[in-house]
Design a protein around this motif. Sequence first.
Motif, PDB file in Angstrom:
ATOM      1  N   HIS A  97       3.185   4.459   4.875  1.00 22.48           N
ATOM      2  CA  HIS A  97       3.594   3.111   5.280  1.00 22.48           C
ATOM      3  C   HIS A  97       4.008   3.097   6.754  1.00 22.48           C
ATOM      4  O   HIS A  97       3.601   2.197   7.505  1.00 22.48           O
ATOM      5  CB  HIS A  97       4.748   2.626   4.413  1.00 22.48           C
ATOM      6  N   SER A 107       0.982   3.449   8.983  1.00 20.53           N
ATOM      7  CA  SER A 107       0.211   2.202   9.013  1.00 20.53           C
ATOM      8  C   SER A 107       0.905   1.120   9.841  1.00 20.53           C
ATOM      9  O   SER A 107       0.258   0.185  10.314  1.00 20.53           O
ATOM     10  CB  SER A 107      -0.022   1.684   7.585  1.00 20.53           C
ATOM     11  N   GLN A 108       2.217   1.275  10.044  1.00 21.76           N
ATOM     12  CA  GLN A 108       2.966   0.317  10.860  1.00 21.76           C
ATOM     13  C   GLN A 108       2.873   0.626  12.347  1.00 21.76           C
ATOM     14  O   GLN A 108       3.432  -0.091  13.174  1.00 21.76           O
ATOM     15  CB  GLN A 108       4.436   0.303  10.433  1.00 21.76           C
TER      16      GLN A 108
END
Length: 400
Positions: free
Chosen positions: A219, A222-223
């Motif tokens: 996560h 992906s940020q």
Amino acid sequence: MGWRVRIGGEKVLLLSASAWGLLTVLTPLLTHITSAHLVFMTSSRFLMGLLQGVYFPSLASLLSQRVRESERAFTYSTVGTGSQFGTLLIGGAGSLLLEWYGWESVFYFSGLLTLLWVYCTCKYLLSEKELTIPMNYLTRGLSIPKQTKVPWKQLFRKAPIWAVIIAQLSTASTFFTLLSWLPTFFKETFPESKGWVFNVVPWLVAIPTSLFSGFLSDHLISQGYRTITIRKFMQVIGSGVSSIFALCLGQTSSFCKAIVFASASVGLQTFNHSGISVNVQDLAPSCAGLLFGVANTGGALLGVICVYLAGYLIETTGSWICVFNLVAAVNSIGLCTFLLFGEAQRVDTHSVCFNRIKDAETKYIMGLDETHGRKECWSSFFLLRAVAGGLQSHPAQRFQ
């Protein structure tokens, strides 16, 4: 690397799983027809170790080639939880079988589970083309063609390669130390405690923490956070914070606190799955399996030394604090090395395997979504790891 590169990690896993499953099933039968029980059992367990030894290197090779960078941590963490799940599954079911039907039933149960995995994977998850091994590969034997040889000199001149290897040596050895000595620690320090509590709870906690670490890592990447930043952050938790709880474990006299500290230490170690375990694939996807195998083998050997040293410290000092200090010290060496020299940029771009791996990544990622799906494939490897983890951990598998 020759076999994994030429015939594929899936086929290597299927062949090795078939062999160790069959060997496990046959072990009770063969012990009854031979008089040299100790020699046979020692040889069979040695062979079992060789066959299961290809699992993590082959998995690292598959992940590096066939999973996007932003999905590697969660995929590896999910598959890695199979070890804890298998320890609980085979530990629970195996204990009942051991009591009801004898030690032989544990071998039959776990061996047949492995063979069942092989059958279901072949029938439902892999196509006929993926299962076919060209005859020319078999006739070449184990020889590695010149164009597929690993560029050792190039790789081992890179500081990030040494950083991840040293970190893997440290985390693997401390894991084996805790795995070997935690039950004895609880039995000696809290003799009236229930054995199933300290044998089950820490490994039960490790399952959700491993999944969470993988999800969090992917996560954050992906940020937009840098991959190496996230890898190092996960490693700080997996080696640094877990060591703090290990140190606390040696200082407490409360059974409840000891369970909490042990669970936190073992559980947080699974953050390594999202740190150094996938960093190998970041650095050298073209030979990630072989590099991981080298590091894991070294970690197992160092683990033997650390386990022996921990026993020596307990005998000479009579204190468990020294054992947990040893765990923290070894973890600190690996963590500091990785923080100083760790990187996530590819160092194998001059390898002759580079273009081949890039082509394989593209074809697999584009094609797998249209065929049998990534989730089903990696779920099957989770199940195989569960069976293998149970085989390694259950007492009945340690020479009855």
